[in-house]
Scaffold this motif. Structure first.
Motif, PDB file in Angstrom:
ATOM      1  N   ARG A  45      39.266  31.002  49.795  1.00 16.36           N
ATOM      2  CA  ARG A  45      39.044  31.899  48.678  1.00 16.36           C
ATOM      3  C   ARG A  45      37.638  32.493  48.708  1.00 16.36           C
ATOM      4  O   ARG A  45      37.398  33.532  48.110  1.00 16.36           O
ATOM      5  N   GLY A  50      38.204  35.371  46.067  1.00 17.18           N
ATOM      6  CA  GLY A  50      38.680  34.586  44.936  1.00 17.18           C
ATOM      7  C   GLY A  50      37.699  33.521  44.507  1.00 17.18           C
ATOM      8  O   GLY A  50      37.776  33.012  43.400  1.00 17.18           O
ATOM      9  N   TYR A 142      47.813  32.899  43.104  1.00 14.72           N
ATOM     10  CA  TYR A 142      46.827  33.322  44.097  1.00 14.72           C
ATOM     11  C   TYR A 142      47.491  33.954  45.318  1.00 14.72           C
ATOM     12  O   TYR A 142      46.984  34.909  45.900  1.00 14.72           O
ATOM     13  N   PRO A 150      43.825  36.365  42.372  1.00 18.35           N
ATOM     14  CA  PRO A 150      42.897  35.240  42.491  1.00 18.35           C
ATOM     15  C   PRO A 150      42.096  34.979  41.215  1.00 18.35           C
ATOM     16  O   PRO A 150      41.807  33.831  40.884  1.00 18.35           O
TER      17      PRO A 150
END
Length: 190
Positions: A45, A50, A142, A150
């Motif tokens: 991420r 994210g 996500y 996200p």
């Protein structure tokens, strides 16, 4: 100047960890990696923007059920338009998603409610992909195949993390010192 110490109590029921291994070969369409749970991909991420390189490792894995529908729906209502991809990421069957669309005349909020209910009722391959949980929901939101959001996944993860469910109290140092002194006096008398 007042100093404080945070005292935390961890309830074992909040820290249940369930291990369900994902298998890359079982999930070729999702590109799941070997470290994912329930077959949902866990991407870096940090690289994708994210900001959650931890793979949602601190999110509660306690099993959710029908009684949690209102709570789950209130968390994801903003992505109602993405109900069908989210349903796929939650491992519901494509034919069931089409039936939900027909039954609700493609009303996004009603469809979202029905896919979440089907997921919470475990109307998918529960044995293979594990039980519904906040962690699985975060991974599905996500997931680019699912909600592809996200930011929302991170918000839900923060609201339903193991640490967010640990009661805490702030106690002034002076009060702690007083309590320690009182305990010492009690034990010294015995």
């Amino acid at each position: 100047e007042e100093h404080s110490v945070a005292a935390h109590v961890l309830h074992s029921s909040s820290a249940v960890v369930m291990a369900v291994s994902g298998n890359v070969e079982d999930n070729p369409g999702l590109g799941a990696d070997a470290g994912s749970t329930h077959g949902a991909p866990i991407r870096d991420r940090k690289q994708s923007g994210g900001g959650r390189g931890d793979g949602f490792k601190d999110v509660l894995e306690d099993q959710l059920g029908e009684d949690d529908l209102v709570d789950v729906l209130s968390e994801v209502i903003d992505i109602a338009a993405k109900w069908k991809p989210l349903g796929l990421a939650l491992r519901l069957k494509f034919a069931d998603l089409n039936d939900i669309a027909l039954n609700n005349k493609a009303n996004p909020i009603e469809c979202l409610k029905d896919i979440l209910l089907a997921w919470l009722q475990q109307k998918y391959n529960f044995n293979r992909f594990g039980p519904p949980s906040w962690k699985v929901l975060c991974q599905a939101i996500y997931n680019p195949v699912g909600g592809n959001d996200p930011g929302l996944a991170g918000k839900i993860a923060d609201s339903h993390s193991v640490t967010s469910h640990i009661p805490s109290a702030t106690v002034p140092i002076a009060a702690l010192k007083k309590s320690i002194k009182e305990l010492e006096e009690i034990f010294l008398k015995v």
